[in-house]
Motif scaffolding. Structure first.
Motif, PDB file in Angstrom:
ATOM      1  N   SER A  51       5.731 -30.287  43.121  1.00 11.60           N
ATOM      2  CA  SER A  51       6.377 -30.604  41.942  1.00 11.60           C
ATOM      3  C   SER A  51       6.929 -31.968  41.912  1.00 11.60           C
ATOM      4  O   SER A  51       6.824 -32.845  40.962  1.00 11.60           O
ATOM      5  CB  SER A  51       7.410 -29.645  41.622  1.00 11.60           C
ATOM      6  OG  SER A  51       7.431 -28.321  41.539  1.00 11.60           O
TER       7      SER A  51
ATOM      8  N   ILE B 209       6.328 -34.879  39.158  1.00 12.55           N
ATOM      9  CA  ILE B 209       7.180 -35.631  38.374  1.00 12.55           C
ATOM     10  C   ILE B 209       6.804 -37.033  38.513  1.00 12.55           C
ATOM     11  O   ILE B 209       7.229 -37.772  37.453  1.00 12.55           O
ATOM     12  CB  ILE B 209       8.460 -35.133  39.078  1.00 12.55           C
ATOM     13  CG1 ILE B 209       8.979 -33.750  38.656  1.00 12.55           C
ATOM     14  CG2 ILE B 209       9.835 -36.010  38.348  1.00 12.55           C
ATOM     15  CD1 ILE B 209      10.195 -33.253  39.399  1.00 12.55           C
TER      16      ILE B 209
ATOM     17  N   LYS C 258       4.086 -38.334  36.296  1.00  9.26           N
ATOM     18  CA  LYS C 258       4.548 -38.349  35.061  1.00  9.26           C
ATOM     19  C   LYS C 258       5.286 -39.620  34.635  1.00  9.26           C
ATOM     20  O   LYS C 258       4.981 -40.496  33.551  1.00  9.26           O
ATOM     21  CB  LYS C 258       5.318 -37.298  34.490  1.00  9.26           C
ATOM     22  CG  LYS C 258       4.333 -35.832  34.367  1.00  9.26           C
ATOM     23  CD  LYS C 258       5.192 -34.640  33.981  1.00  9.26           C
ATOM     24  CE  LYS C 258       5.776 -34.546  32.704  1.00  9.26           C
ATOM     25  NZ  LYS C 258       6.085 -33.156  32.355  1.00  9.26           N
TER      26      LYS C 258
ATOM     27  N   VAL D  81       9.823 -37.053  30.763  1.00  5.71           N
ATOM     28  CA  VAL D  81      10.156 -36.074  32.048  1.00  5.71           C
ATOM     29  C   VAL D  81      11.427 -35.685  31.687  1.00  5.71           C
ATOM     30  O   VAL D  81      12.580 -36.350  31.396  1.00  5.71           O
ATOM     31  CB  VAL D  81      10.222 -36.619  33.320  1.00  5.71           C
ATOM     32  CG1 VAL D  81      10.513 -35.641  34.414  1.00  5.71           C
ATOM     33  CG2 VAL D  81       8.757 -37.093  33.700  1.00  5.71           C
TER      34      VAL D  81
ATOM     35  N   MET E 180      14.383 -34.320  33.012  1.00  2.00           N
ATOM     36  CA  MET E 180      15.065 -34.187  33.997  1.00  2.00           C
ATOM     37  C   MET E 180      16.323 -33.050  33.932  1.00  2.00           C
ATOM     38  O   MET E 180      16.807 -32.515  34.935  1.00  2.00           O
ATOM     39  CB  MET E 180      15.675 -35.463  34.703  1.00  2.00           C
ATOM     40  CG  MET E 180      14.597 -36.300  35.191  1.00  2.00           C
ATOM     41  SD  MET E 180      13.665 -35.634  36.848  1.00  2.00           S
ATOM     42  CE  MET E 180      12.895 -36.884  37.249  1.00  2.00           C
TER      43      MET E 180
ATOM     44  N   ALA F 189      11.536 -29.961  34.372  1.00  4.20           N
ATOM     45  CA  ALA F 189      10.617 -31.536  34.377  1.00  4.20           C
ATOM     46  C   ALA F 189       9.137 -31.129  34.806  1.00  4.20           C
ATOM     47  O   ALA F 189       8.452 -31.943  34.245  1.00  4.20           O
ATOM     48  CB  ALA F 189      11.094 -32.058  35.899  1.00  4.20           C
ATOM     49  N   ILE F 190       8.842 -29.792  35.215  1.00  7.73           N
ATOM     50  CA  ILE F 190       7.700 -29.582  35.495  1.00  7.73           C
ATOM     51  C   ILE F 190       7.257 -28.173  34.862  1.00  7.73           C
ATOM     52  O   ILE F 190       7.793 -27.319  35.307  1.00  7.73           O
ATOM     53  CB  ILE F 190       7.016 -29.518  36.836  1.00  7.73           C
ATOM     54  CG1 ILE F 190       6.951 -31.176  37.442  1.00  7.73           C
ATOM     55  CG2 ILE F 190       5.665 -29.099  37.008  1.00  7.73           C
ATOM     56  CD1 ILE F 190       6.171 -32.058  36.506  1.00  7.73           C
TER      57      ILE F 190
ATOM     58  N   THR G 268      16.456 -31.120  39.678  1.00 10.06           N
ATOM     59  CA  THR G 268      16.090 -30.515  38.154  1.00 10.06           C
ATOM     60  C   THR G 268      15.483 -29.352  38.332  1.00 10.06           C
ATOM     61  O   THR G 268      15.671 -28.604  39.415  1.00 10.06           O
ATOM     62  CB  THR G 268      15.040 -31.804  37.802  1.00 10.06           C
ATOM     63  OG1 THR G 268      14.305 -31.286  36.335  1.00 10.06           O
ATOM     64  CG2 THR G 268      13.906 -31.768  38.531  1.00 10.06           C
TER      65      THR G 268
ATOM     66  N   THR H 178      11.700 -26.814  37.948  1.00 12.70           N
ATOM     67  CA  THR H 178      10.391 -26.764  37.939  1.00 12.70           C
ATOM     68  C   THR H 178       9.883 -25.347  37.571  1.00 12.70           C
ATOM     69  O   THR H 178      10.385 -24.353  38.103  1.00 12.70           O
ATOM     70  CB  THR H 178       9.708 -27.090  39.343  1.00 12.70           C
ATOM     71  OG1 THR H 178       8.032 -27.156  39.068  1.00 12.70           O
ATOM     72  CG2 THR H 178      10.212 -26.451  40.587  1.00 12.70           C
TER      73      THR H 178
END
Length: 407
Positions: free
Chosen positions: A283, A287, A290, A297, A299, A303-304, A339, A341
């Motif tokens: 991840s 991040i 990106k 993103v 956050m 984020a993902i 963050t 994921t």
């Protein structure tokens, strides 16, 4: 094939209940270790793990700590209602902040016997030995969970302390038993630090001080990340294809020093200890990628997302992604990434950070089995067949494996 089109029925095997380890071995590093390298299988124990890790490898551990997430409340009439704390409500910025709250928190929870709990009733859980009473009030109900307001009458206690005294160890549902005194220690890694998980990062349960010392003596470096394991890790895939499966989101926290370690190890091997560490590391790459490409993103949110890794065209080099993370932190005046994921790692995925994985044996038709298949291909059947034929113990308290990425 895009992972959206994978059929979960193609990732199954027969797992008799008798092969699921109900209790851990007395000695953590006495667990059996299967070593897989490019189609070849060997067998050892975790006490000899250092013999199978190359010099100058970086091993990455998840330092999350399991909290006492099961709260045994009772109605005024005496009926039992269990509240299982999943994650903090979005009104709290992250898990660590929520854990340090005093007096009150809002938490997203599962509720046992919820039909017996009328909205107007406040539940109480006295803890006289710790000097407080915990109260629960239902705030909202969504499709997946209830939002519960939890209040306690000791203003000096944090929510982490409240859970420690009032709650119980949240053993995996497939064990079908209540936690006992031994689980207090054994369902926790020796390096557990950041409170927030409702399930252990089980690959780490095999590590002892002796194993860590032997790795260090071989110049194997170590780094730590945090992924707070949610109950979604046990969520079965019920859809026919992965297209309809909603991957759960989990909190990650990684310090700048760990990202610098990843950069410094260059071409040396990186081994993730556990699927949670692996998901965190991969991840991080996406991040950073990106950020490097100037993409948005979130956050503060997630984020993902589930399919990001398969839909970002022209991925950047690993070094560029990791440096983009460090630049982001410098610009924002912080020394860590915090963050969530929802990354789904399945066949068709290209690994960007890790070379190997230390992991337990996972449930049939699970996203974790998909992850293993992404790493070693169809040979996952060979690995699991060997483990079944050679009396390996399965799932959280079972034995484990060292899997090197298929070349």
């Amino acid at each position: 094939m895009h992972p959206r089109n994978l059929r979960i029925e193609d990732y199954t095997y027969d797992l008799p209940d008798a092969r699921i380890a109900q209790y851990p071995l007395q000695q953590r590093d006495a667990s059996k270790l299967l070593i897989y390298t490019n189609g070849q299988i060997a067998e050892d124990t975790y006490s000899h793990l250092a013999d199978h890790i190359p010099v100058n490898t970086l091993m990455v551990f998840n330092q999350t700590k399991v909290v006492h997430a099961r709260l045994p409340f009772a109605k005024p009439t005496g009926g039992a209602i269990e509240i299982f704390c999943l994650e903090p409500h979005s009104s709290h910025s992250d898990i660590q902040t929520a854990m340090l709250q005093k007096g009150q928190v809002w938490w997203n929870c599962l509720v046992g016997s919820a039909k017996k709990w009328k909205d107007s009733i406040t539940l109480t859980l006295p803890c006289p030995e710790a000097g407080f009473t915990l109260s629960a009030t239902m705030v909202n109900k969504s499709e997946s969970y209830y939002t519960i307001q939890l209040d306690w009458d000791n203003p000096d206690m944090t929510f982490a302390e409240v859970l420690h005294h009032a709650g119980k160890v949240p053993l995996p549902p497939y064990l079908n038993r209540l936690a006992d005194v031994k689980d207090e220690e054994r369902y926790q890694t020796i390096f557990a630090k950041d409170e927030g998980s409702v399930a252990a990062p089980t690959a780490g349960l095999h590590f002892t001080d002796a194993v860590m010392n032997e790795l260090a003596a071989k110049d194997v470096d170590k780094a730590f990340v945090t992924l707070h394991v949610g109950a979604g890790t046990f969520k079965p895939v019920k859809s026919e294809t992965m297209q309809e499966h909603d991957m759960h989101a989990e909190w990650i926290e990684v310090n700048a020093s760990t990202i610098q370690q990843l950069l410094q190890h260059g071409d040396n091997k990186i081994v993730a200890v556990g699927t949670t560490s692996l998901r965190t590391l991969e991840s991080l790459y996406w991040i950073g990628c990106k950020l490097f490409k100037g993409m948005a993103v979130d956050m503060e949110g997630i984020a993902i997302n589930q399919w990001d890794a398969y839909e970002i065209t022209d991925p950047c080099p690993k070094e560029e992604a990791l440096n983009a993370l460090l630049n982001h932190m410098a610009v924002n005046g912080t020394n860590k990434i915090v963050t969530r994921t929802r990354i789904l790692i399945a066949p068709g995925y290209t690994f960007r950070i890790i070379d190997g994985l230390v992991t337990n044996f996972h449930q049939p038709q699970s996203t974790l089995l998909l992850l293993v298949s992404a790493l070693i291909g169809e040979n996952w059947r060979k690995v699991y067949g060997y483990a079944m034929a050679h009396d390996f113990r399965f799932l959280s308290y079972g034995d484990g494996s060292l899997l090197w990425k298929q070349k």
